[in-house]
Motif scaffolding. Sequence first.
Motif, mmCIF file in Angstrom:
data_model
loop_
_atom_site.group_PDB
_atom_site.id
_atom_site.type_symbol
_atom_site.label_atom_id
_atom_site.label_comp_id
_atom_site.label_asym_id
_atom_site.label_seq_id
_atom_site.Cartn_x
_atom_site.Cartn_y
_atom_site.Cartn_z
ATOM 1 N N ALA A 52 49.363 42.764 38.537
ATOM 2 C CA ALA A 52 48.749 43.145 39.807
ATOM 3 C C ALA A 52 49.562 44.227 40.510
ATOM 4 C CB ALA A 52 48.596 41.919 40.702
ATOM 5 N N LYS A 56 48.202 47.967 41.351
ATOM 6 C CA LYS A 56 48.280 48.472 42.727
ATOM 7 C C LYS A 56 48.989 49.816 42.767
ATOM 8 C CE LYS A 56 49.785 47.211 47.398
ATOM 9 N NZ LYS A 56 50.439 46.179 48.241
ATOM 10 N N SER A 59 46.768 52.495 41.235
ATOM 11 C CA SER A 59 45.643 52.778 42.116
ATOM 12 C C SER A 59 46.082 53.619 43.307
ATOM 13 C CB SER A 59 45.001 51.472 42.599
ATOM 14 O OG SER A 59 44.475 50.737 41.509
ATOM 15 N N TYR A 110 40.447 45.427 38.179
ATOM 16 C CA TYR A 110 40.434 45.677 39.617
ATOM 17 C C TYR A 110 41.165 46.967 39.991
ATOM 18 C CZ TYR A 110 44.297 42.301 38.802
ATOM 19 O OH TYR A 110 45.369 41.613 38.299
ATOM 20 N N ASP A 111 41.413 47.827 38.993
ATOM 21 C CA ASP A 111 41.936 49.149 39.291
ATOM 22 C C ASP A 111 40.802 50.036 39.813
ATOM 23 O OD1 ASP A 111 40.622 50.634 37.046
ATOM 24 O OD2 ASP A 111 41.881 49.356 35.801
ATOM 25 N N SER A 174 38.706 44.063 43.597
ATOM 26 C CA SER A 174 39.161 45.434 43.496
ATOM 27 C C SER A 174 40.319 45.677 44.454
ATOM 28 C CB SER A 174 38.010 46.390 43.838
ATOM 29 O OG SER A 174 38.385 47.735 43.625
ATOM 30 N N MET A 175 41.151 46.627 44.108
ATOM 31 C CA MET A 175 42.323 46.944 44.915
ATOM 32 C C MET A 175 41.968 47.537 46.280
ATOM 33 S SD MET A 175 45.378 46.260 43.990
ATOM 34 C CE MET A 175 45.905 45.184 42.646
ATOM 35 N N VAL A 190 43.992 51.651 49.117
ATOM 36 C CA VAL A 190 44.477 50.429 48.489
ATOM 37 C C VAL A 190 44.916 49.458 49.583
ATOM 38 C CG1 VAL A 190 46.236 49.434 46.977
ATOM 39 C CG2 VAL A 190 45.189 51.634 46.404
ATOM 40 N N PRO A 194 44.642 42.703 48.634
ATOM 41 C CA PRO A 194 43.251 42.930 48.249
ATOM 42 C C PRO A 194 42.559 41.671 47.752
ATOM 43 C CG PRO A 194 44.707 43.666 46.503
ATOM 44 C CD PRO A 194 45.588 43.261 47.647
#
Length: 333
Positions: A52, A56, A59, A110-111, A174-175, A190, A194
């Motif tokens: 994660a 993050k 992203s 979730y990027d 999603s981020m 971001v 999230p």
Amino acid sequence: MNKKDELVKKLRKLAITKQLNFLIGSGASYPAIPLMGMIQAENNEKRNTLLAETVKRVSEDLLGQALEYRASICITLNNYTNFISKIIDILNLSNSRQTPRTANLFTTNYDLFIEKASDNVLQNYRFIFNDGASGYFDRKLDGSNYNRTVSYKGLNDNYTNEIPSLTLIKPHGSMNWEKVGDSVLIRNRVIDSPVIVKPTGYEEQDTFYNNHFHEMLRVFQLELDKPQSVLFVIGFSFQDKHIAKMIKRAIQNPELMVYAFGFIDRDRETYLENLGLSAERSNFTILTPGNFHDEYKTKNTVDEGEDWYSFDLSNLTSILSGISMEDLKNGKS
């Protein structure tokens, strides 16, 4: 025409004549984001946390103002951009009177690669990007916002032309999703905390996250239940038990065709094992590098040992890039 040529032609024909769906897993975001098995940690919980954090960070780089991205991000973003461009080309070729000019992208990632790539493609293509949100300053996520079509009307009302639409559904969050009260808002940045469901971790989430997870999967299931549909699976190994069960249920629909693309040849056995299947089905096919000519797979050269082949998002894009009006001939939708 040999079997490998026939296979490519069949995939192209399905893509342009059927309701088009994609299931995109973590493998599609490599090399920018490492696969779960590549992360060294003492347990799954720590591994999920490290993943994660990496997603993050990547992203944030994607949405930043840096003059240039790291090489791994450039490669991944370029793969997604080419992929989405080709989907829009396909939708523009399709007959909207027979098949809606809509492609559904379901991703457990979730990027923000799909969002950033779509933004890039929107600079040169006219299409609708539907991420399930409505609103202007506060864009609220709601499953009822899916299944929309948009048409361009002539200045004199003498014709209407359906505009291609790309629908993005992210069941793991999603981020850039933020929880506000009982709602999820989609932001252009971001978020520090999230709305995401980490792999193998959703069972422990509270009711809010479970409700969201099941709502997104419900939309996924409804799309797969539609007649004359095709689902292409890329970068996803069916380790997510919930989605694996949904795929097994979905292939009970004889009008749905599912093609799962394996990164390496031995992924065929891995996929079947993860799905709990003893063999493929008439409407469920696993394709690996060995099923394709060299031009549709990647040759990996090693210093010692034999070269090996792989199949990833860029290879699928190469197959889709060859679609033309010829593939519409004798096609049913």
